[in-house]
Design a protein around this motif. Structure first.
Motif, PDB file in Angstrom:
ATOM      1  N   VAL A 159      35.267  22.259   8.510  1.00 24.77           N
ATOM      2  CA  VAL A 159      33.862  22.029   8.873  1.00 24.77           C
ATOM      3  C   VAL A 159      33.052  23.234   8.423  1.00 24.77           C
ATOM      4  N   ALA A 160      32.239  23.051   7.379  1.00 19.67           N
ATOM      5  CA  ALA A 160      31.452  24.159   6.841  1.00 19.67           C
ATOM      6  C   ALA A 160      30.134  24.306   7.591  1.00 19.67           C
ATOM      7  N   VAL A 161      29.530  23.168   7.955  1.00 18.18           N
ATOM      8  CA  VAL A 161      28.298  23.165   8.753  1.00 18.18           C
ATOM      9  C   VAL A 161      28.552  22.228   9.921  1.00 18.18           C
ATOM     10  N   GLY A 203      23.693  35.267   7.936  1.00 13.50           N
ATOM     11  CA  GLY A 203      25.036  35.184   8.503  1.00 13.50           C
ATOM     12  C   GLY A 203      26.036  35.814   7.558  1.00 13.50           C
ATOM     13  N   ALA A 204      27.223  36.068   8.086  1.00 12.13           N
ATOM     14  CA  ALA A 204      28.259  36.689   7.275  1.00 12.13           C
ATOM     15  C   ALA A 204      28.690  35.727   6.173  1.00 12.13           C
ATOM     16  N   SER A 205      29.348  36.250   5.169  1.00 17.28           N
ATOM     17  CA  SER A 205      29.822  35.435   4.064  1.00 17.28           C
ATOM     18  C   SER A 205      30.765  34.340   4.572  1.00 17.28           C
ATOM     19  N   GLY A 206      30.557  33.118   4.100  1.00 20.87           N
ATOM     20  CA  GLY A 206      31.447  32.017   4.475  1.00 20.87           C
ATOM     21  C   GLY A 206      31.023  31.249   5.714  1.00 20.87           C
ATOM     22  N   CYS A 207      29.838  31.567   6.259  1.00 23.25           N
ATOM     23  CA  CYS A 207      29.451  30.907   7.505  1.00 23.25           C
ATOM     24  C   CYS A 207      28.734  29.585   7.246  1.00 23.25           C
ATOM     25  N   GLY A 208      28.541  29.222   5.992  1.00 19.74           N
ATOM     26  CA  GLY A 208      27.966  27.914   5.697  1.00 19.74           C
ATOM     27  C   GLY A 208      26.503  27.930   5.284  1.00 19.74           C
ATOM     28  N   LYS A 209      25.952  29.099   4.993  1.00 13.47           N
ATOM     29  CA  LYS A 209      24.537  29.191   4.607  1.00 13.47           C
ATOM     30  C   LYS A 209      24.258  28.456   3.300  1.00 13.47           C
ATOM     31  N   SER A 210      25.069  28.775   2.287  1.00 10.09           N
ATOM     32  CA  SER A 210      24.835  28.146   0.981  1.00 10.09           C
ATOM     33  C   SER A 210      25.030  26.645   1.065  1.00 10.09           C
ATOM     34  N   THR A 211      26.017  26.218   1.825  1.00 13.17           N
ATOM     35  CA  THR A 211      26.265  24.785   1.971  1.00 13.17           C
ATOM     36  C   THR A 211      25.035  24.100   2.556  1.00 13.17           C
TER      37      THR A 211
HETATM   38  N1  LIG Z   1      32.948  22.506  -2.491  1.00 11.20           N
HETATM   39  C1  LIG Z   1      33.656  23.064  -1.485  1.00 11.20           C
HETATM   40  N2  LIG Z   1      34.905  22.643  -1.226  1.00 11.20           N
HETATM   41  C2  LIG Z   1      35.626  23.192  -0.237  1.00 11.20           C
HETATM   42  N3  LIG Z   1      35.186  24.169   0.567  1.00 11.20           N
HETATM   43  C3  LIG Z   1      33.951  24.638   0.368  1.00 11.20           C
HETATM   44  C4  LIG Z   1      33.124  24.115  -0.676  1.00 11.20           C
HETATM   45  N4  LIG Z   1      31.937  24.778  -0.654  1.00 11.20           N
HETATM   46  C5  LIG Z   1      32.029  25.667   0.347  1.00 11.20           C
HETATM   47  N5  LIG Z   1      33.223  25.581   0.962  1.00 11.20           N
HETATM   48  C6  LIG Z   1      33.671  26.385   2.121  1.00 11.20           C
HETATM   49  O1  LIG Z   1      32.691  26.303   3.120  1.00 11.20           O
HETATM   50  C7  LIG Z   1      32.508  27.550   3.735  1.00 11.20           C
HETATM   51  C8  LIG Z   1      31.058  27.940   3.715  1.00 11.20           C
HETATM   52  O2  LIG Z   1      30.708  28.238   2.393  1.00 11.20           O
HETATM   53  P1  LIG Z   1      29.259  28.727   2.007  1.00 11.20           P
HETATM   54  O3  LIG Z   1      28.266  27.770   2.514  1.00 11.20           O
HETATM   55  O4  LIG Z   1      29.245  28.969   0.546  1.00 11.20           O
HETATM   56  O5  LIG Z   1      29.170  30.098   2.785  1.00 11.20           O
HETATM   57  P2  LIG Z   1      28.080  31.262   2.704  1.00 11.20           P
HETATM   58  O6  LIG Z   1      27.048  30.877   1.704  1.00 11.20           O
HETATM   59  O7  LIG Z   1      27.550  31.381   4.072  1.00 11.20           O
HETATM   60  O8  LIG Z   1      28.827  32.471   2.299  1.00 11.20           O
HETATM   61  C9  LIG Z   1      33.410  28.541   3.020  1.00 11.20           C
HETATM   62  O9  LIG Z   1      34.553  28.754   3.807  1.00 11.20           O
HETATM   63  C10 LIG Z   1      33.772  27.844   1.749  1.00 11.20           C
HETATM   64  O10 LIG Z   1      35.077  28.180   1.353  1.00 11.20           O
END
Ligand SMILES: Nc1ncnc2c1ncn2[C@@H]1O[C@H](COP(=O)(O)OP(=O)(O)O)[C@@H](O)[C@H]1O
Ligand SMILES: [Mg+2]
Lengths: 379, 301
Positions: free
Chosen positions: A36-38, A55-63
């Motif tokens: 669950v990314a978000v 938020g810290a890296s990997g917390c789902g911001k970009s998603t």
């Molecule tokens: N296309 C994808 N497939 C699988 N996992 C993904 C994908 N995109 C992002 N993730 C996972 O979702 C989590 C959140 O990613 P991301 O939104 O890029 O984080 P942030 O931008 O906050 O650093 C990460 O653990 C990443 O590995």
């Protein structure tokens, strides 16, 4: 913290119950397989707001940002933009543009062609495109570089081309994924203010993703602090800093002293807490916890004074000795070891020349702060 | 001081290696063929004169030099067969190259978009045909394409056609043979160009209003052009001089310079004319090579 955010205008549509959000993210969940990314996230963003996802890296911001842009589809929940449900709308039909973290400039096109790219897709007449491109080049101060290819530009120049390309179409919303991440510190600070000016000038809604709290505090009207796919707190920079709603936010933003303990008495809005090492504190809380409950007092270092004598008229005064002194020029950071063993951080601005307050290592001192110097968190 | 000279020579040697290779395996054979092309055909061994030999001495060499002439090249212009063979070879090679590109691009694109875990397997599958002899693979096409072959049996079996298609011994069979044989040479450079492309560029294009198809033509394809050029050169150049495929699959109407050359050399035993044919072929091929190299240099800029 050097900056307490931009209090540059009285702009607060979020506190007006009648204003309608421009972007509504409602119970959005995004899963990648089982991950669950978000996580059931809801947020409202208002027109012309400069909104930061922090938020810290990997917390789902970009998603989350990519779901706004249309590159990812929510697993559940909905995104409404300017009254329109975005479900099923592909990226090329959304009134938003994105500035990519890697800039994603087209390497086979000149700066000019990169900026004109989106306008051409809209079928804008050639003379208007030329006009708009010129305007954009001026805005980002790259007039002289119009005919260069991206690989002939510096990092800062590329960043500005990416910005010009993303705003050229006058999108309703500009999404920025770590727009300053690849710049060095000095350039980053300059560019922060340029971005703020640009946002004001064009009257756009900005949603920016960053892991740099200082950047978010400087630029944003409001910040959403995220952790593990969830929003922990949404508030203005001063609120986030002065009144964090949780231990996570308090810890994430700036330096902080956290006194964990139990509530021993509540008198009106005053809360007495007995913390570790026998430290007795009296704090103010608008929603006081019940007697006997676990609670934590959260106090920022700059709210704490360090003096050689016991100060008069301060609600909280604790005895200890100086453990460490960090002289930073504009301010001095003390680490004081309380008699109970806890280390307290305190900082003071060097408004007068040092030497004035000759506190030295291992000296017996008092740390003191008012009842309203921090907040009380219920655990 | 000695050290500096040492590095100087070491650098020189590194640069010398490709030149030495080119000299031994291209320039020397080229001049041998060029000399034969300027000789006169004889019924002897070797079947041409003059024959230069170490024993002649300087004066003898000069004398023999005067015997060389461009007669064979003049002869080539006299017979329209040669012109037609060159023209037809270039045409067949061009069409085959284009067809190969059309078949290879989707394959390379699909491979580049495939998950990283299956890519090595796909790459293996592309290279797999090289594990059997080229000749055997071309013979296999005879079995597939002949009137009572696999293809016709299949098509008649499912009722698409009632009379067998005549494909073998036509130029169509040559196209099929070339496309099949040279496909890996097109797929590999295309794949390497597409594989290293940054996927966010496509997202950026779509974000700016491009449909996925539009993004392909405006971003993906232009950025894959170096791969397209490399692949086309790798197919076109050997295809022009191809001998085995037109000989085995083509019919009497398939005129290709490779076959003409073979005829001159083996049937007519006219080495000088065969050499002249080869020299002209080389000249024809150098034009597209130089042109493509120019394009590539421009796109790399
Ligand atoms: N296309 C994808 N497939 C699988 N996992 C993904 C994908 N995109 C992002 N993730 C996972 O979702 C989590 C959140 O990613 P991301 O939104 O890029 O984080 P942030 O931008 O906050 O650093 C990460 O653990 C990443 O590995
Ligand atoms: Mg990110």
């Amino acid at each position: 913290m050097k900056s307490l955010g931009s209090i540059r205008r009285s702009f607060a549509p979020w506190s007006d119950p009648n204003s309608i959000p421009y972007i509504s993210i409602r119970n959005v969940t995004k899963k990648f397989g089982d991950f669950v990314a978000v996580d059931n996230l809801s947020l409202d963003i208002y027109n012309r707001e400069f909104f930061a996802l922090l938020g810290a890296s990997g917390c789902g911001k970009s998603t989350l940002l990519r779901m706004l842009a249309g590159f990812e589809q929510p697993t559940s929940g909905e995104i409404v933009l300017d009254g329109q449900n975005m479900a099923g709308t592909p990226p090329y039909r959304r009134p938003v543009n994105m500035m990519f973290q890697s800039y994603a400039l087209f390497p086979h096109m000149t700066v000019e062609k990169n900026i004109a790219f989106g306008l051409k897709q809209d079928g804008m007449p050639a003379n208007e495109i030329a006009e708009r491109v010129k305007q954009m080049l001026k805005l980002v101060k790259l007039e002289k570089f119009a005919a260069r290819k991206p690989n002939q530009l510096s990092g800062g120049q590329r960043q500005r081309v990416a910005l010009a390309r993303a705003v050229a179409k006058r999108p309703k919303v500009l999404l920025l994924d770590e727009p300053l991440g690849a710049l060095d510190k000095k350039l980053r600070e300059e560019t922060q203010f340029e971005l703020m000016d640009l946002q004001q000038e064009l009257g756009l809604t900005f949603v920016i993703v960053t892991h740099d709290q200082e950047e978010a505090m400087t630029m944003a009207d409001r910040i959403a602090v995220m952790n593990a796919g969830k929003v922990i707190q949404v508030a203005t920079p001063p609120e986030i800093y002065e009144a964090p709603n949780s231990r996570f936010v308090a810890d994430f933003i700036g330096d902080v002293n956290i006194f964990d303990g139990k509530v021993t008495a509540v008198t009106g809005e005053f809360v007495d807490i007995e913390a570790e090492g026998g430290v007795k504190l009296r704090m103010v809380s608008s929603e006081p916890p019940a007697v006997g409950q676990n609670a934590a007092a959260v106090i920022r270092p700059e709210k704490i004074r360090v003096t050689g004598e016991k100060p008069a008229g301060r609600a909280n005064a604790l005895e200890g000795e100086i453990w460490d002194i960090g002289y930073l020029g504009d301010m001095t950071v003390f680490r004081v070891k309380l008699d109970g063993g806890k280390i307290v951080k305190a900082s003071s601005l060097n408004a007068v020349r040092a030497a004035e307050d000759p506190l030295t290592y291992d000296q017996k001192v008092w740390v003191s702060f008012d009842e309203n110097a921090g907040v009380v968190l219920k655990d | 001081m000695m050290g500096a000279i040492g590095t100087f020579f070491r650098k020189r040697i590194v640069i010398m290696v490709p030149y030495a290779w080119l000299t031994v395996f291209f320039l020397i054979p080229f001049f041998i063929v060029l000399r034969i092309s300027l000789s006169t055909s004889e019924i002897a061994m070797p079947p041409y004169s003059p024959v230069f030999s170490m024993a002649d001495g300087w004066a003898g060499w000069m004398e023999k030099f005067n015997l060389l002439s461009f007669d064979n090249f003049v002869w080539l212009t006299g017979d329209p067969l040669y012109f037609e063979a060159y023209f037809s070879s270039v045409k067949i090679a061009l069409i085959s190259t284009l067809l190969t590109l059309l078949v290879a691009y989707p394959i390379a694109y699909g491979m580049a978009k495939a998950p990283g875990t299956v890519r090595p397997t796909l790459l293996m599958l592309v290279i797999l045909p090289f594990w059997t002899s080229f000749l055997i693979r071309v013979y296999a096409w005879i079995a597939i394409l002949k009137p009572e072959g696999l293809l016709n049996e299949l098509l008649m079996g499912i009722g698409v056609i009632h009379e067998p298609l005549i494909i073998l011994n036509t130029t169509y069979a040559v196209y099929i043979g070339i496309v099949y044989s040279y496909l890996p040479f097109m797929v590999l450079p295309l794949y390497s160009a597409l594989e290293k492309m940054d996927g966010t560029l496509i997202e950026a294009a779509e974000d700016l209003g491009c449909t996925p198809v539009g993004a392909f033509w405006k971003v993906t394809f232009p950025l894959s052009i170096p791969g397209v050029i490399a692949g086309c050169m790798l197919v076109f150049i050997p295809a022009v001089g191809e001998f085995v495929i037109p000989d085995l699959l083509g019919g009497s109407e398939t005129l290709m310079i490779g076959r003409t050359l073979w005829n001159e050399f083996n049937a007519n035993h006219d080495w000088p004319v065969a050499s002249a044919v080869a020299i002209v072929l080389l000249a024809i091929l150098i034009i597209p090579i130089v042109f493509f190299q120019h394009l590539q240099a421009k796109s790399a800029e």
